[in-house]
Design an enzyme around this catalytic site. Structure first.
Site, PDB file in Angstrom:
ATOM      1  N   GLU A 121      25.234   4.333 -57.820  1.00  0.00           N
ATOM      2  CA  GLU A 121      25.861   3.209 -58.514  1.00  0.00           C
ATOM      3  C   GLU A 121      25.924   2.051 -57.542  1.00  0.00           C
ATOM      4  O   GLU A 121      26.563   2.137 -56.493  1.00  0.00           O
ATOM      5  CB  GLU A 121      27.292   3.552 -58.933  1.00  0.00           C
TER       6      GLU A 121
ATOM      7  N   ASP B 105      39.755  -2.968 -59.496  1.00  0.00           N
ATOM      8  CA  ASP B 105      39.540  -2.371 -58.184  1.00  0.00           C
ATOM      9  C   ASP B 105      40.723  -2.547 -57.249  1.00  0.00           C
ATOM     10  O   ASP B 105      41.399  -3.569 -57.259  1.00  0.00           O
ATOM     11  CB  ASP B 105      38.287  -2.985 -57.545  1.00  0.00           C
TER      12      ASP B 105
ATOM     13  N   TYR C 164      31.447   8.580 -68.080  1.00  0.00           N
ATOM     14  CA  TYR C 164      32.171   8.456 -66.819  1.00  0.00           C
ATOM     15  C   TYR C 164      33.659   8.629 -67.129  1.00  0.00           C
ATOM     16  O   TYR C 164      34.251   7.777 -67.781  1.00  0.00           O
ATOM     17  CB  TYR C 164      31.888   7.070 -66.221  1.00  0.00           C
TER      18      TYR C 164
END
Ligand code: PLP
Lengths: 406, 264
Positions: free
Chosen positions: B43, B54, B169
């Site tokens: 990735e 994040d 995911y």
């Protein structure tokens, strides 16, 4: 075959069921937040249908916030400019000193309905932070305010106010350390605390349904102004002017008038050092993109990296704008004009001297636009300017800019 | 599903999915180190000024990369060069909506196809906003990899899976990257629920930092995603990170392969 862009029958029906105003708005959030956003929408629909919700909202606006706010005929400013009659919608007289509290009351009532026990918010100038900390105190809920470290430094009085009100103020050190970064950090905190935390967004931005519900809570400004101008003048105004950061005070004033074709509407963007230099005018200097949960005009480079905004007014210092404004701009219903730091500073002083009203620097941007426009209109014309907040919070910034040592 | 994904997820061991941020450190050397160390899927993070999902480690990686002037064209250049050097390893671009859509979804999907990118993960385009990227990617033969989270309930799952490709995911913690891992029991349960709902391979990520954690996840999932731990190594060693990246990759890959033998 001819292509005609059909304008909607009404400008007041948006957003659609997916939260879009034309191509703008939407729900661009991480999957973790999506179920919560959908849940918020369900609760908001239920609240809209519940007369008890509206009754409690109205009660708090009247007895706690002090609404209705007056519509003041600014006679000396009008005479000085020699053109259209200028009325000021006095949101500066609300409890906590700005329009922000209207929205906070609405959202904390929603938080209560949803059973959330913690409140978070982002703030730029600190006005929304103070308003959020205020309603959190009123409802006895713990509250965390995210504020860029640069803004913490330039808005010390508001930081102390929030702390007095019992809020925890988190100084955000990432990025440019202003409003955009505060919003990033609030979103990060929210993602990790979705189960018990309600995020009171301070303007008509963020994922659907925020732009819609914030607008609805702020529309009390325009609803009142409409009644008040009819009472004072027996007719609707010719023009509305309001400053636009994210756009909540502006849409609050504008929305009830959007379908009155004879009312011209002007939003004022912060042009900072001028459109050639550093500024915060997303419509004049940006292009459509996706940030903070919605698609809207953004200041960005050709790769879609967000660029830093600048305005002397912390409340306008944001590289985006609410999606409904982007739509109103594109379809031409609202005209957006830039006003620089210098122009706003001059109007800040002028209004203070002529009317005995110290406006917020945000509001001074709208006053500056009125100064530009009023002399070009006849004396029989009526303008309502949104005085979105009071300027006590800004006196240090203004003293600085004028080279005065306090 | 792209043939590279198909080949990867029929290997006898679960996949090690490794994330690094493009333009942070010596990207080409680090990518080679990941493959040499045994990463099965790469990735490559597209840096963004406002990485809202994040934590501090990947935020800083984004800013370091942008400070060096990394452009979207640079990233596609790195991707295309990777594809030349490593014809078989699936490559996924991961990032945020604005850099991916600024020139239109069709442009982005076309560039992905040209560069040999197999899949795309866009953090802030949920199923509800699929028209932004989904149709363009699917038309270009690039898999749109969707995220499922602890808040994705059973009623919502079909919408998340609709139009999804590559692998699913599973973001094991409700939160941002680089925090603590979720309890293994909750991961086991979630993976079982997801696998009952889809034929797509299920990879688990967020908070996975050690070979032991990776092995525990590998016993139940088809893939293990590790990100912030690589970013920390690159932050520490800068342009000389590749040997450290390779050694750490090998420790993860060995643990994952060992886990499957124990399970079998
Ligand atoms: C007094 C005042 N006016 C305007 C604004 C700008 O926000 P909005 O555009 O959402 O009204 C702010 C924001 O802090 C403010 O404090």
């Amino acid at each position: 075959m001819t292509e005609t862009t059909t304008l909607p029958n009404s400008f007041r029906t948006g957003p659609d069921e997916r939260g879009h105003f034309g191509q703008f708005g939407g729900r661009y959030v991480a999957e973790t937040l999506m179920p919560l956003i959908l849940d918020l929408e369900r609760h908001y629909r239920a609240a809209q249908a519940d007369p008890a919700f509206k009754a409690e909202f109205d009660h708090l606006l009247k007895h706690y916030v002090g609404r209705p706010s007056p519509l003041w005929f600014a006679e000396r400013l009008t005479e000085h400019l020699g053109g259209a009659k200028i009325y000021l919608k006095r949101e500066d007289l609300n409890h906590t000193g700005a329009h922000k509290i209207n929205n906070c009351i609405g959202q904390i009532l929603l938080a209560k309905r949803m059973g959330k026990t913690k409140i978070i918010a982002e703030t730029g100038a600190g006005q929304h932070g103070v308003a959020t900390a205020t309603v959190a105190a009123l409802f006895g809920l713990p509250c965390t305010i995210f504020m860029g470290a640069v803004d913490v430094a330039r808005q010390q009085p508001n930081v102390f106010r929030m702390k007095l009100l019992g809020a925890e103020v988190v100084a955000v050190e990432s990025g440019a350390k202003t409003l955009k970064d505060a919003m990033n950090e609030a979103l990060r905190h929210w993602v990790a605390n979705v189960h018990d935390t309600f995020y009171i967004i301070g303007t008509v931005a963020g994922p659907h349904p925020y732009p819609e519900l914030v607008r609805d809570f702020q529309s009390v400004i325009g609803d009142e102004a409409r009644e008040q101008i009819l009472e004072a003048e027996g007719r609707l105004p010719d023009m509305l002017i309001a400053p636009v950061g994210g756009g909540s005070n502006a849409i609050g004033l504008f929305h009830p008038f959007l379908d009155d074709a004879d009312v011209e509407i002007v939003g004022v963007e912060a042009a900072g050092e001028g459109l050639e230099g550093k500024h915060a005018a997303s419509l004049a200097g940006g292009k459509p993109g996706i940030l903070h949960g919605n698609k809207t005009y953004l200041l960005q480079d050709e790769d879609g990296q967000i660029t830093e905004a600048h305005s002397i007014s912390a409340g306008l210092d944001y590289p985006g704008i609410g999606p409904e404004h982007s739509w109103l701009h594109d379809i031409g219903r609202v005209r957006y004009e830039p006003v620089t730091d210098a122009e706003a500073l001059a109007s800040f002083q002028k209004l203070t001297k002529l009317e005995g009203i110290i406006p917020a620097l945000e509001s001074a941007h709208a006053i500056a636009a009125a100064e530009r426009i009023a002399p070009t209109l006849g004396k029989d014309k009526l303008i309502i300017v949104n005085c979105s907040g009071r300027g006590d919070k800004d006196i240090i910034t203004v003293a600085d800019a004028l080279g005065v040592k306090l | 599903m792209s043939t590279r994904f198909a080949a990867t997820f029929t290997k006898p061991h679960p996949a090690l999915v490794a994330f690094i941020t493009a333009g942070d450190g010596d990207t080409a050397a680090n990518l080679d180190a990941l493959v040499a160390g045994g990463a099965d899927v790469i990735e490559l993070g597209m840096p963004f000024t406002d990485p809202m999902a994040d934590g501090p480690a990947i935020q800083q990686a984004n800013l370091r990369s942008l400070a060096k002037g990394t452009s979207t064209a640079d990233i596609f250049g790195q991707a295309a060069a990777f594809r030349q050097r490593h014809p078989d390893t699936p490559l996924v671009l991961m990032g945020y909506a604005n850099p991916m859509t600024i020139r239109g979804g069709d442009w982005f999907a076309g560039e992905c196809a040209k560069a040999g990118v197999d899949g795309v993960i866009c953090v802030d385009v949920p199923a509800e906003e699929d028209p932004e990227l989904g149709p363009a990617l699917r038309a270009a033969g690039v898999d749109l990899i969707r995220l499922a989270t602890p808040t994705t309930d059973t009623a919502r799952l079909p919408a998340v899976l609709d139009g999804a490709g590559g692998f699913l995911y599973y973001v094991s913690v409700a939160g941002i990257t680089g925090q603590q891992q979720a309890a293994q029991a909750s991961i086991d349960k979630a993976v079982a629920r997801l696998k009952a709902a889809t034929d797509l391979p299920v990879a688990v990520g967020f908070g996975v930092r050690t070979p032991d954690q990776a092995a525990a996840i590998a016993r139940v999932a088809d893939g293990v995603v590790v990100g912030s731990a690589f970013i920390d190594i690159i932050a520490e060693h800068g342009d000389a990170a590749a040997p450290h990246v390779e050694a750490f990759t090998r420790s993860l890959a060995d643990a994952i392969r060992g886990a499957k033998e124990i399970a079998a």
